[in-house]
Design a protein around this motif. Sequence first.
Motif, short mmCIF file in Angstrom:
data_model
loop_
_atom_site.label_atom_id
_atom_site.label_comp_id
_atom_site.label_asym_id
_atom_site.label_seq_id
_atom_site.Cartn_x
_atom_site.Cartn_y
_atom_site.Cartn_z
N ALA A 122 7.32 0.16 8.53
CA ALA A 122 6.05 0.56 7.92
C ALA A 122 5.64 -0.45 6.85
O ALA A 122 6.48 -1.03 6.15
N THR A 123 4.33 -0.65 6.73
CA THR A 123 3.79 -1.54 5.70
C THR A 123 2.60 -0.93 4.97
O THR A 123 2.27 -1.37 3.87
N LEU A 124 1.95 0.07 5.56
CA LEU A 124 0.75 0.64 4.96
C LEU A 124 1.11 1.79 4.03
O LEU A 124 1.90 2.68 4.37
N GLN A 125 0.53 1.78 2.84
CA GLN A 125 0.74 2.86 1.88
C GLN A 125 -0.22 4.01 2.17
O GLN A 125 -0.99 3.97 3.14
N VAL A 126 -0.18 5.03 1.34
CA VAL A 126 -1.00 6.23 1.57
C VAL A 126 -2.48 5.89 1.65
O VAL A 126 -3.23 6.51 2.42
N ASP A 127 -2.92 4.89 0.89
CA ASP A 127 -4.34 4.53 0.90
C ASP A 127 -4.70 3.62 2.07
O ASP A 127 -5.84 3.16 2.16
N GLY A 128 -3.75 3.36 2.96
CA GLY A 128 -4.02 2.54 4.13
C GLY A 128 -3.94 1.05 3.89
O GLY A 128 -4.27 0.26 4.78
N SER A 184 17.99 20.00 0.49
CA SER A 184 17.21 18.99 1.23
C SER A 184 16.91 17.79 0.34
O SER A 184 16.53 17.95 -0.82
N TRP A 185 17.06 16.60 0.90
CA TRP A 185 16.75 15.35 0.21
C TRP A 185 15.93 14.46 1.12
O TRP A 185 16.08 14.49 2.35
N GLU A 186 15.07 13.65 0.52
CA GLU A 186 14.40 12.56 1.22
C GLU A 186 14.41 11.33 0.31
O GLU A 186 14.48 11.44 -0.92
N ALA A 187 14.36 10.17 0.94
CA ALA A 187 14.29 8.91 0.19
C ALA A 187 13.27 8.00 0.87
O ALA A 187 13.09 8.05 2.09
N LYS A 188 12.61 7.21 0.06
CA LYS A 188 11.66 6.22 0.58
C LYS A 188 11.99 4.89 -0.09
O LYS A 188 11.98 4.79 -1.32
N ALA A 189 12.32 3.90 0.73
CA ALA A 189 12.76 2.61 0.21
C ALA A 189 11.71 1.53 0.44
O ALA A 189 11.12 1.46 1.52
N GLY A 190 11.49 0.71 -0.57
CA GLY A 190 10.60 -0.45 -0.46
C GLY A 190 11.42 -1.72 -0.39
O GLY A 190 12.44 -1.85 -1.09
N TRP A 191 10.99 -2.69 0.43
CA TRP A 191 11.79 -3.88 0.70
C TRP A 191 10.97 -5.16 0.65
O TRP A 191 9.85 -5.21 1.17
N LEU A 313 5.16 1.32 -3.85
CA LEU A 313 4.85 2.32 -2.83
C LEU A 313 3.51 3.00 -3.05
O LEU A 313 2.95 3.56 -2.10
N GLU A 314 3.00 2.99 -4.27
CA GLU A 314 1.66 3.53 -4.58
C GLU A 314 0.89 2.52 -5.42
O GLU A 314 0.34 2.84 -6.46
N SER A 315 0.86 1.31 -4.95
CA SER A 315 0.43 0.17 -5.76
C SER A 315 -0.96 0.30 -6.36
O SER A 315 -1.15 0.21 -7.57
N ALA A 316 -1.96 0.51 -5.50
CA ALA A 316 -3.35 0.41 -5.93
C ALA A 316 -3.92 1.71 -6.50
O ALA A 316 -5.02 1.71 -7.03
N PHE A 317 -3.18 2.81 -6.38
CA PHE A 317 -3.73 4.08 -6.88
C PHE A 317 -2.78 4.75 -7.87
O PHE A 317 -2.66 5.97 -7.92
N GLN A 318 -2.12 3.93 -8.68
CA GLN A 318 -1.18 4.48 -9.66
C GLN A 318 -1.87 5.43 -10.65
O GLN A 318 -1.26 6.41 -11.10
N SER A 319 -3.11 5.16 -10.96
CA SER A 319 -3.83 5.99 -11.93
C SER A 319 -4.17 7.37 -11.37
O SER A 319 -4.64 8.24 -12.11
#
Length: 384
Positions: A122-128, A184-191, A313-319
Motif C-alpha cells: 500500500a502507498t495511498l493514505q486515507v486522503d488518497g 484484539s490488536w492491530e498495527a500499521k507500519a510505515g516503511w 501515515l496521515e501526512s497531509a491532514f494532521q490538523s
Amino acid sequence: MRRAISITVLSTVAGLAQADNINPFSCSDFLNFNGNQAQTNLLLNASKETLSWNWFRCLNQPAPNGLDRVWETLKPSDQVYLADGAKPTPYGAPVTLPAAVTQAAGKIPGMNLNRVFHNLNATLQVDGLPLEMGGSVPESQRGKPVRFQLLMSESTFDYIVDQGVYNMNGQQALTGDLNFPATSWEAKAGWLWIGSDTTYQAQLANDGYYIAQAYYQNQDGTYEVGYAALSALHVINKLVPGWVWTTFENVNNHSYTVTNDIPPKPMTNSTGPTPAAALVNTAFQAAYKDLSRYELIGTQLQTSPKLLANSQLESAFQSQSSCFACHGTAAYSKDDGYFNFALGGDAGQGGIVYPTDPVPASDFKGYHKLDFVWSLKRAQWQRP
C-alpha cells in the motif's frame, strides 16, 4: 493548576520507573495483557504513555524464531482479506512467497529466507495521496512513495474469521454490530524503501531505523525485492471499549520524507510528541538503545488528546486527524456500503473535513458498526 502538575509528575515518575533497566513490566503474554486486564487498566490510568512504550518495547523484542521481532509475526492484512474472498489460512500458518520474490532474494547479500518478508502493498493514505520520500534519500528514491502495511493479532484474526467478515459476502450478511474481544490488536507500519542499496541501508541503520526484508508488486506484475526501513508504527488494542490508540515514529523522518509543497519541505509532525509523551520518551530512549531513535507521538483515549497523527501515515491532514473519531465511523450498510466519514457540504465548507469529534449515533441509521476496525474495508467479494 495543582491537578495538572500532579498528573505531569505522575507521568514522569512512572515513565522513569518503567524505563529502568530492571523494568517490572512483563512481556511474557502482553498481547493478552498478561492475563490481568484489570491490572493493565490501572497501568493505563496511571500513565498511558508509559504503558504505550512498554507495549512498543515488547512488540520489538525478538520473536520465538530469534530472527524477527514480535510485531513482525502478526498476520498481515493481505493474508486475511484475500483477493478472491476465500477463507484465509490459520493464524501462524506458513505462507509461501511468490517464486519471483524467492529467486530475487537469493541474489541479494544478507537475505534470509527464514526471516519475514514484508509485503508492502500500500502507498495511498486515507486522503488518497501518497507521502513522498525526499531530502537525504538517494536520487533513485526521490519522489517515490513511503509504503505501508496493516497487521493484526491472533484475537483480531480469529474474530474476523469466526464472524465470517473476511470477505464482502460476510459483511453483507451482518445482522448486528461487531464487538471484537478485549485482546484484539492491530498495527500499521510505515516503511522507507531501500532496495539493495547497501550505502543507503547503512545510512538509515546509523540513523536508528529498524531494517527488514520486504517486497512489493509493480502494476505490471513484476516484483521489487529488497530491504526497507521502519519509519512509523501505529499500535492499537481494545483494552478499553473505545480502543487505545498509540503511534510511534523515527525521529529522523524529517530527513527522508517531504510535504507536497512546491518546493517540498521536510515532513514533520504537528500533533506531537505530546508533553506527556516527550517526558516518557526521554526515559525509554535512554534505557533501550535499539529503540532510541523512535519516539512516542502520543496515546489517545477517546478524544484525549483531540488530535493525534503520524506524519508518515496521515501526512497531509494532521490538523484533522483523530484516530478515535475517524475509526469510530467504521460501519457498513447493505444498501449504502461503507460509511463515508469525510464531511462535505456545510461541515466541509466546500472541501473535505475529517471528524475530530464522535459522529452522532443517529447518522448510523441502517448501518452495522464495525467496532473501529476500518481494515475490514479491504475485504473482497468471494469469487465462485
